[in-house]
Scaffold this motif. Structure first.
Motif, short mmCIF file in Angstrom:
data_model
loop_
_atom_site.label_atom_id
_atom_site.label_comp_id
_atom_site.label_asym_id
_atom_site.label_seq_id
_atom_site.Cartn_x
_atom_site.Cartn_y
_atom_site.Cartn_z
N ASP A 182 9.59 9.65 -9.79
CA ASP A 182 9.14 8.68 -10.79
C ASP A 182 9.12 9.26 -12.20
O ASP A 182 8.65 8.62 -13.13
CB ASP A 182 7.73 8.18 -10.43
CG ASP A 182 7.72 7.43 -9.11
OD1 ASP A 182 8.61 6.59 -8.90
OD2 ASP A 182 6.83 7.70 -8.29
N ALA A 183 9.62 10.48 -12.35
CA ALA A 183 9.56 11.15 -13.64
C ALA A 183 10.51 10.53 -14.66
O ALA A 183 11.56 9.98 -14.31
CB ALA A 183 9.88 12.63 -13.48
N THR A 184 10.12 10.60 -15.91
CA THR A 184 10.99 10.22 -17.02
C THR A 184 11.35 11.48 -17.79
O THR A 184 10.77 12.56 -17.57
CB THR A 184 10.28 9.22 -17.95
OG1 THR A 184 9.11 9.85 -18.51
CG2 THR A 184 9.86 7.97 -17.20
N TYR A 185 12.28 11.37 -18.70
CA TYR A 185 12.74 12.54 -19.46
C TYR A 185 11.59 13.28 -20.15
O TYR A 185 11.48 14.51 -20.04
CB TYR A 185 13.81 12.12 -20.46
CG TYR A 185 14.51 13.27 -21.13
CD1 TYR A 185 15.65 13.85 -20.58
CD2 TYR A 185 14.03 13.80 -22.34
CE1 TYR A 185 16.30 14.90 -21.20
CE2 TYR A 185 14.66 14.86 -22.96
CZ TYR A 185 15.79 15.41 -22.39
OH TYR A 185 16.42 16.48 -23.00
N PRO A 186 10.68 12.58 -20.84
CA PRO A 186 9.57 13.30 -21.50
C PRO A 186 8.63 14.01 -20.54
O PRO A 186 7.93 14.94 -20.94
CB PRO A 186 8.83 12.19 -22.26
CG PRO A 186 9.83 11.09 -22.43
CD PRO A 186 10.67 11.13 -21.19
N ASP A 187 8.59 13.58 -19.27
CA ASP A 187 7.70 14.22 -18.30
C ASP A 187 8.07 15.67 -18.05
O ASP A 187 7.25 16.46 -17.57
CB ASP A 187 7.72 13.46 -16.96
CG ASP A 187 7.07 12.10 -17.06
OD1 ASP A 187 6.20 11.92 -17.93
OD2 ASP A 187 7.45 11.20 -16.28
#
Length: 262
Positions: free
Chosen positions: A100-105
């Protein structure tokens, strides 16, 4: 038609407990400590490298850390790729949560540059699209395991409640999957009239709906039961069948249909 608040706990709202961190088992490093065969003069023995072990024995023998190491390939100069993989698992708690991660994570993780971040996100999206493709090509009535795997991948690790609707055609193949509502850790407002409207607009013959419980417990609340019956009755008025309502936890799934629509 009434609207409902779908909750996973009818008790008074309280702050969710901190998510426990996963215990990371680095099989390769443990192997290095357990015997001289893993390292020869300070270097990895070829047969102990994750890639060679995967080729010879299959991917199931690798630890989560080793799987991430294989995806990354190498760390940035001065950063051991095994250390980067362990930091990733420590930050997210599990590989499941990483999906569920996004790039900023990924920001702030030393040894992980823009190219590696993009690589991780691409691998995760490939897994989601693969399951989505399977669902569009087969009758979901005959593939409950595929549906549950897809939903666990889609919303099982989300930190807040999400309600999704899977709109199906007359042969129970997926037309589209949409997020119908988002909520907080403990409460989410779901509007049956909007789901009915969308079912009509996409010409759906049936639906499977699902929502996650961030706590991990999948036993439905009284509000979940009321919502299910209201939605089922509302869809019946337009001749659309509610096939199931699934409650998704990190490791388990509750099916209203299997439970006899309590």
């Amino acid at each position: 038609m009434t609207d409902h608040a779908c909750t996973h706990d009818d008790a008074p709202t309280q702050a969710p407990p901190p998510r426990p961190r996963a215990r990371v088992v680095d099989a390769a490093r443990e192997s290095a400590r357990s015997g001289p065969s893993a390292l020869v003069r300070g270097k990895w023995h070829k047969n102990d490298m994750p890639r060679e072990r995967l080729i010879e024995r299959g991917p199931s023998v690798l630890s989560d850390t080793e799987m991430i190491v294989l995806v990354l390939g190498s760390g940035l100069p001065g950063h051991d790729v095994f250390d980067v993989a362990r930091v990733l698992l420590d930050r997210f708690g599990s590989m499941r949560a990483m999906l569920d991660a996004t790039y900023p994570d990924f920001d702030g993780i030393r040894g992980l540059g823009p190219a590696k971040k993009a690589q991780l996100l691409a691998i995760m999206e490939m897994a989601r699209r693969s399951l989505d493709d399977k669902m569009r090509k087969r009758s979901l009535m005959n593939s409950p395991e595929t549906v549950e795997n897809y939903l666990r991948l889609l919303i099982g690790g989300r930190p807040q409640e999400v309600f999704v609707s899977l709109f199906l055609d007359a042969r129970h193949r997926l037309i589209r999957c949409e997020e119908s509502a988002q909520g907080s850790f403990t409460r989410m407002a779901v509007y049956p009239r909007e789901i009915v409207r969308r079912a009509l607009s996409v010409n759906a013959a049936s639906l499977i709906v699902a929502h996650n419980h961030p706590s991990g417990a999948v036993q439905p609340s009284a509000s979940d039961c009321r919502l299910t019956h209201t939605l089922r009755d509302a869809l019946a008025l337009i001749d659309v069948q509610l096939i199931d309502h699934l409650v998704i936890g990190a490791d388990s799934v509750y099916s209203f249909a299997r439970a006899g629509w309590p």
